[in-house]
Design a protein around this motif. Structure first.
Motif, PDB file in Angstrom:
ATOM      1  N   LEU A  41       0.816  -1.213   0.000  1.00 54.13           N
ATOM      2  CA  LEU A  41       0.000   0.000   0.000  1.00 54.13           C
ATOM      3  C   LEU A  41       0.849   1.262   0.000  1.00 54.13           C
ATOM      4  CD1 LEU A  41      -2.846  -1.118   2.408  1.00 54.13           C
ATOM      5  CD2 LEU A  41      -3.117  -0.451   0.006  1.00 54.13           C
ATOM      6  N   ASP A  42       1.980   1.238   0.714  1.00 49.93           N
ATOM      7  CA  ASP A  42       2.876   2.395   0.690  1.00 49.93           C
ATOM      8  C   ASP A  42       3.324   2.696  -0.731  1.00 49.93           C
ATOM      9  OD1 ASP A  42       2.721   2.794   3.411  1.00 49.93           O
ATOM     10  OD2 ASP A  42       4.653   1.844   3.880  1.00 49.93           O
ATOM     11  N   TYR A  43       3.688   1.641  -1.461  1.00 46.80           N
ATOM     12  CA  TYR A  43       4.144   1.845  -2.834  1.00 46.80           C
ATOM     13  C   TYR A  43       3.010   2.309  -3.733  1.00 46.80           C
ATOM     14  CZ  TYR A  43       6.438   1.095  -7.315  1.00 46.80           C
ATOM     15  OH  TYR A  43       6.973   1.279  -8.568  1.00 46.80           O
ATOM     16  N   ILE A  44       1.885   1.629  -3.654  1.00 46.04           N
ATOM     17  CA  ILE A  44       0.747   1.942  -4.524  1.00 46.04           C
ATOM     18  C   ILE A  44       0.260   3.370  -4.316  1.00 46.04           C
ATOM     19  CG2 ILE A  44      -1.693   1.410  -4.939  1.00 46.04           C
ATOM     20  CD1 ILE A  44      -0.946  -1.544  -4.321  1.00 46.04           C
ATOM     21  N   THR A  45       0.058   3.750  -3.055  1.00 45.37           N
ATOM     22  CA  THR A  45      -0.482   5.087  -2.789  1.00 45.37           C
ATOM     23  C   THR A  45       0.506   6.177  -3.212  1.00 45.37           C
ATOM     24  OG1 THR A  45       0.278   4.925  -0.484  1.00 45.37           O
ATOM     25  CG2 THR A  45      -2.010   4.337  -0.933  1.00 45.37           C
ATOM     26  N   PRO A 157      -5.518   6.843 -21.523  1.00 44.71           N
ATOM     27  CA  PRO A 157      -4.214   7.432 -21.846  1.00 44.71           C
ATOM     28  C   PRO A 157      -3.685   8.218 -20.641  1.00 44.71           C
ATOM     29  CG  PRO A 157      -5.730   7.721 -23.671  1.00 44.71           C
ATOM     30  CD  PRO A 157      -6.540   7.152 -22.543  1.00 44.71           C
ATOM     31  N   GLY A 158      -2.422   7.974 -20.299  1.00 46.84           N
ATOM     32  CA  GLY A 158      -1.851   8.599 -19.110  1.00 46.84           C
ATOM     33  C   GLY A 158      -2.121   7.826 -17.838  1.00 46.84           C
ATOM     34  N   GLY A 159      -2.822   6.698 -17.970  1.00 47.18           N
ATOM     35  CA  GLY A 159      -3.155   5.903 -16.804  1.00 47.18           C
ATOM     36  C   GLY A 159      -1.950   5.150 -16.254  1.00 47.18           C
ATOM     37  N   LEU A 160      -2.091   4.692 -15.008  1.00 46.22           N
ATOM     38  CA  LEU A 160      -0.988   4.066 -14.276  1.00 46.22           C
ATOM     39  C   LEU A 160      -1.264   2.583 -14.046  1.00 46.22           C
ATOM     40  CD1 LEU A 160       1.655   4.470 -12.535  1.00 46.22           C
ATOM     41  CD2 LEU A 160       0.114   4.871 -10.597  1.00 46.22           C
ATOM     42  N   HIS A 161      -0.272   1.749 -14.335  1.00 45.86           N
ATOM     43  CA  HIS A 161      -0.364   0.308 -14.135  1.00 45.86           C
ATOM     44  C   HIS A 161       0.684  -0.106 -13.110  1.00 45.86           C
ATOM     45  CE1 HIS A 161       0.827  -3.918 -15.312  1.00 45.86           C
ATOM     46  NE2 HIS A 161      -0.476  -4.064 -15.250  1.00 45.86           N
ATOM     47  N   ILE A 162       0.247  -0.744 -12.034  1.00 49.70           N
ATOM     48  CA  ILE A 162       1.160  -1.214 -10.992  1.00 49.70           C
ATOM     49  C   ILE A 162       1.089  -2.731 -10.949  1.00 49.70           C
ATOM     50  CG2 ILE A 162       1.747  -1.149  -8.546  1.00 49.70           C
ATOM     51  CD1 ILE A 162       0.552   1.646  -8.425  1.00 49.70           C
ATOM     52  N   SER A 237      15.467  -9.340  -5.597  1.00 48.81           N
ATOM     53  CA  SER A 237      15.830 -10.741  -5.787  1.00 48.81           C
ATOM     54  C   SER A 237      14.670 -11.711  -5.615  1.00 48.81           C
ATOM     55  CB  SER A 237      16.961 -11.125  -4.830  1.00 48.81           C
ATOM     56  OG  SER A 237      16.584 -10.903  -3.485  1.00 48.81           O
ATOM     57  N   VAL A 238      13.623 -11.326  -4.857  1.00 50.03           N
ATOM     58  CA  VAL A 238      12.483 -12.230  -4.678  1.00 50.03           C
ATOM     59  C   VAL A 238      11.204 -11.505  -5.096  1.00 50.03           C
ATOM     60  CG1 VAL A 238      11.251 -13.781  -3.108  1.00 50.03           C
ATOM     61  CG2 VAL A 238      13.719 -13.449  -2.838  1.00 50.03           C
ATOM     62  N   ASN A 239      10.544 -10.837  -4.187  1.00 48.69           N
ATOM     63  CA  ASN A 239       9.319 -10.103  -4.528  1.00 48.69           C
ATOM     64  C   ASN A 239       9.668  -8.710  -5.023  1.00 48.69           C
ATOM     65  OD1 ASN A 239       8.700 -11.980  -2.079  1.00 48.69           O
ATOM     66  ND2 ASN A 239       6.731 -11.706  -3.084  1.00 48.69           N
ATOM     67  N   TYR A 240       8.972  -8.243  -6.051  1.00 39.64           N
ATOM     68  CA  TYR A 240       9.220  -6.899  -6.552  1.00 39.64           C
ATOM     69  C   TYR A 240       7.964  -6.324  -7.203  1.00 39.64           C
ATOM     70  CZ  TYR A 240       9.745  -8.822 -11.304  1.00 39.64           C
ATOM     71  OH  TYR A 240       9.533  -9.439 -12.510  1.00 39.64           O
ATOM     72  N   VAL A 241       7.980  -5.010  -7.400  1.00 39.51           N
ATOM     73  CA  VAL A 241       6.814  -4.306  -7.944  1.00 39.51           C
ATOM     74  C   VAL A 241       7.289  -3.311  -8.995  1.00 39.51           C
ATOM     75  CG1 VAL A 241       6.910  -2.549  -6.107  1.00 39.51           C
ATOM     76  CG2 VAL A 241       4.736  -2.975  -7.312  1.00 39.51           C
TER      77      VAL A 241
END
Length: 247
Positions: A41-45, A157-162, A237-241
């Motif tokens: 959530l920290d990353y997404i927000t 257009p201009g939208g964000l994909h996480i 190395s393991v989980n990433y975003v």
């Protein structure tokens, strides 16, 4: 309009159907996601706030944004997005997840549009979103490129994909499969297939081929001493975003 190919893997859907009732049990089969969720959530927000110039200290900073949580499960990400003011659609190919998500949202006083559907079906229906959250899904689909292409078409257009997933190397095998499924028993054996894991460079290449522009990537790193997760600019190395945009 020609229908998009269906990238759903029935065997993968069945795995999560079997665990649907446990989504909101922090000590159950989804314990790893509950532990990881604050970091996610920290990353997404932060990414959404930066992309759309929103003040996270405001009462409902995502007001006016339409967000899709694809592979929403029980709603662990959909609910925080709704609390932040977004108009949220939560979609999942596992039908059993949707009643669980709806009941919990109702109990929480949240209005979330949960649907048993796929990214391809939403794209074929012409749905459009400001942001698409695609967390821990791409390693479970039959055709990652076709799936990511559908996600791209769902963005304005201009939208964000996480998009988050798991790297493919010897460490990820030991941590995500041996550690999480065999030693800690956080997940049932067979939840993940190491061969379906995707390296960061491979994912960036897939995102570009799908028509998206990658703009960021970070690692989710677990600290066994503090028993918590943190973001890392170096350790993927393991989980990433990743974050990418639709031109």
């Amino acid at each position: 309009m020609q229908a998009s190919p269906n990238t759903v893997d029935p065997a993968e859907v069945a795995k999560f159907e079997a665990m649907a009732a446990e989504w909101w049990d922090p000590a159950g089969k989804f314990k790893p996601l509950h532990m990881l969720n604050p970091c996610r959530l920290d990353y997404i927000t932060a990414q959404i706030a930066g992309e759309f110039d929103r003040d996270l200290t405001a009462d409902r900073p995502f007001e006016g944004l339409r967000i899709l949580d694809i592979g929403c499960g029980g709603g662990l990400l959909s609910e925080p997005m709704a609390r932040l003011g977004a108009d949220v659609v939560g979609a999942d190919a596992a039908e059993g997840n949707i009643p669980v998500a709806r009941v919990h949202a109702s109990q929480s006083g949240l209005d979330i549009d949960y649907r048993h559907t796929t990214a391809e079906a939403l794209a074929d229906a012409g749905e459009q979103f400001d942001a698409v959250l695609n967390m821990e899904v791409v390693e479970h689909v039959a055709d990652p490129l076709a799936y990511l292409s559908a996600c791209k078409s769902l963005l304005k257009p201009g939208g964000l994909h996480i998009c988050s997933t798991i790297n493919r190397n010897s460490k990820s095998y030991m941590v995500a499969i041996v550690g999480a499924e065999v030693v800690m028993r956080w997940l049932p054996r067979g939840t993940h297939e190491w061969s379906k894991f995707i390296t960061p460079d491979e994912l960036f290449d897939l995102l570009r081929r799908a028509g998206l522009t990658p703009v960021d990537r970070k690692g989710f790193v677990f600290n066994p001493v503090t028993w918590g997760w943190s973001l890392s600019a170096r350790d993927l190395s393991v989980n990433y975003v990743t974050a990418s945009t639709r031109p």
